[in-house]
Design an enzyme around this catalytic site. Structure first.
Site, PDB file in Angstrom:
ATOM      1  N   LYS A   1      33.675 -21.709  12.298  1.00 54.88           N
ATOM      2  CA  LYS A   1      33.731 -21.657  13.760  1.00 54.88           C
ATOM      3  C   LYS A   1      35.175 -21.756  14.242  1.00 54.88           C
ATOM      4  O   LYS A   1      35.947 -22.567  13.750  1.00 54.88           O
ATOM      5  CB  LYS A   1      32.872 -22.765  14.340  1.00 54.88           C
ATOM      6  CG  LYS A   1      31.391 -22.386  14.254  1.00 54.88           C
ATOM      7  CD  LYS A   1      30.498 -23.446  14.829  1.00 54.88           C
ATOM      8  CE  LYS A   1      30.339 -24.595  13.890  1.00 54.88           C
ATOM      9  NZ  LYS A   1      29.451 -24.341  12.774  1.00 54.88           N
TER      10      LYS A   1
ATOM     11  N   GLU B   1      19.498 -22.171   8.255  1.00 52.62           N
ATOM     12  CA  GLU B   1      19.712 -23.563   8.688  1.00 52.62           C
ATOM     13  C   GLU B   1      19.062 -23.817  10.045  1.00 52.62           C
ATOM     14  O   GLU B   1      18.690 -22.887  10.758  1.00 52.62           O
ATOM     15  CB  GLU B   1      21.206 -23.862   8.751  1.00 52.62           C
ATOM     16  CG  GLU B   1      21.939 -22.997   9.766  1.00 52.62           C
ATOM     17  CD  GLU B   1      22.977 -23.769  10.545  1.00 52.62           C
ATOM     18  OE1 GLU B   1      22.649 -24.856  11.052  1.00 52.62           O
ATOM     19  OE2 GLU B   1      24.103 -23.272  10.657  1.00 52.62           O
TER      20      GLU B   1
HETATM   21  N1  PSU Z   1      26.711 -21.968  13.069  1.00 60.42           N
HETATM   22  C1  PSU Z   1      26.400 -21.726  14.374  1.00 60.42           C
HETATM   23  N2  PSU Z   1      26.127 -22.825  15.153  1.00 60.42           N
HETATM   24  C2  PSU Z   1      26.099 -24.106  14.650  1.00 60.42           C
HETATM   25  C3  PSU Z   1      26.404 -24.339  13.280  1.00 60.42           C
HETATM   26  C4  PSU Z   1      26.695 -23.217  12.540  1.00 60.42           C
HETATM   27  O1  PSU Z   1      26.410 -20.582  14.831  1.00 60.42           O
HETATM   28  O2  PSU Z   1      25.818 -25.053  15.381  1.00 60.42           O
HETATM   29  C5  PSU Z   1      26.341 -25.749  12.697  1.00 60.42           C
HETATM   30  C6  PSU Z   1      26.148 -25.643  11.193  1.00 60.42           C
HETATM   31  O3  PSU Z   1      24.939 -26.307  10.898  1.00 60.42           O
HETATM   32  C7  PSU Z   1      27.329 -26.373  10.583  1.00 60.42           C
HETATM   33  C8  PSU Z   1      27.608 -27.395  11.628  1.00 60.42           C
HETATM   34  O4  PSU Z   1      27.023 -26.921   9.337  1.00 60.42           O
HETATM   35  O5  PSU Z   1      27.489 -26.606  12.830  1.00 60.42           O
HETATM   36  C9  PSU Z   1      28.974 -28.034  11.414  1.00 60.42           C
HETATM   37  O6  PSU Z   1      28.957 -29.330  11.922  1.00 60.42           O
HETATM   38  P1  PSU Z   1      30.132 -30.377  11.545  1.00 60.42           P
HETATM   39  O7  PSU Z   1      31.387 -29.730  12.056  1.00 60.42           O
HETATM   40  O8  PSU Z   1      29.784 -31.638  12.299  1.00 60.42           O
HETATM   41  O9  PSU Z   1      30.104 -30.548  10.062  1.00 60.42           O
END
Ligand code: PSU
Ligand code: MN
Length: 310
Positions: A163, A28
């Site tokens: 996370k 990603e």
């Molecule tokens: N993993 C990481 N750092 C990130 C992300 C994942 O180590 O920044 C990103 C991924 O792209 C994930 C996003 O899909 O954070 C989630 O964002 P949200 O909570 O707005 O859906």
């Protein structure tokens, strides 16, 4: 599946690997554009691709540029994504069409990358941590689209869990509700992203890339199955202690609330705040786990292509 050549552009190296049944791993790019500060973002992007190659697989970093969904984005696009002055958008799967029409430079989150990988015919995908159920989601309704995309789309994701800025218990419950298998890679516990342990058991476990590959094969063979979700802790020497993390995360979430940060802005804001509060320690572990997950995904992809060939 026929790809619309005007929208989906799969790099030649990725296309020939797929055609020949060789291992490919999608990566990603939201972690490059929104998740990590410069210069660590570009370093992580390069190191993740290198780790995939090291294991004999082909990396395919996903991004949007000039009206095209790039699967195997060239270095020049990755460099622009890593440059905050280029102000890339953050694409989840719902945004793909609109951002393609607008011709915007955009990174792809887990949800958008899973969708793109599936479109291109790639089975394995590595990230740091997926999005999930935010703390306080009962009133904010902030639940990442990553969960529903995983539920719907037949791609195997390798991560360090969700996370830990999230409500991990609720995230695990929602994955169960959405019928997404959660499988520990050599562990019985959900990692807490920056830390090795969350205290939450995972329902399944495998102990080698070939066992993981077999689970993917059988899962995909069951009609109606969507994605499959593998988790492993961050590398031991990089992992942080849960106690310190709790404080940094609590403060960051409180600031986000105070400042009225909403929707797609929440995750990048909180990650940036904990990075600052920890003096960069969360960034170091984030980079380490991204690279480690890319390597593991590549090993599984190689085991999967071997199994398919035999
Ligand atoms: N993993 C990481 N750092 C990130 C992300 C994942 O180590 O920044 C990103 C991924 O792209 C994930 C996003 O899909 O954070 C989630 O964002 P949200 O909570 O707005 O859906
Ligand atoms: Mn959200």
């Amino acid at each position: 599946m026929t790809a619309d050549p005007s929208l989906l552009v799969v790099a030649e190296e990725v296309r020939s690997a797929l055609r020949e049944g060789r291992a490919v791993v999608a990566l990603e790019s939201s972690l490059i554009a929104q998740g990590l500060p410069t210069p660590h973002n570009l370093e992580a992007a390069g190191a993740a691709e290198a780790a995939v190659r090291d294991e004999g697989a082909v990396p395919a970093t996903v991004a949007l540029d000039a009206g095209q969904l790039l699967v195997g984005a060239p270095a020049e696009v990755i460099q622009r994504l890593a440059d905050p002055s280029a102000t890339p958008a953050k694409a989840t799967s719902r945004d793909l069409g609109v951002l393609l029409a607008a011709g915007r430079l955009a990174s792809t989150t887990v949800s958008a990358t899973v969708r793109a990988a599936h479109w291109a015919g790639i089975e394995l995908f590595a990230t740091g941590g997926i999005g999930g159920v935010h703390r306080g989601a009962a009133t904010s309704f902030d639940v990442s689209s990553d969960i529903d995309e995983l539920a719907a789309t037949r791609v195997a994701v390798v991560s360090s869990g969700a996370k830990s800025i999230l409500d991990l218990r609720a995230t695990l419950e929602l994955l169960e509700t959405r019928r997404v298998p959660v499988i520990g890679l050599g562990v019985d516990e959900l990692p807490a992203f920056y830390a090795a342990s969350s205290g939450l058991p995972v329902p399944q476990r495998v102990d080698s890339p070939s066992e993981a590959a077999a689970a993917i094969g059988s899962h995909f063979a069951v009609p109606g199955s969507g994605g499959i979700f593998f988790v492993q802790p961050p590398p031991q020497d990089a992992a942080l202690e849960a106690d310190a993390l709790d404080g940094w995360i609590g403060d960051a979430l409180a600031s986000a609330e105070e400042l009225g940060i909403r929707a797609g802005g929440v995750t990048p804001f909180v990650l940036a705040r904990v990075a600052e509060a920890s003096g960069g320690r969360t960034v170091a572990v984030n980079v380490a786990l991204i690279v480690n997950n890319a390597r593991t995904a590549a090993r599984i992809a190689v085991a999967r292509s071997r199994a398919a060939a035999s």
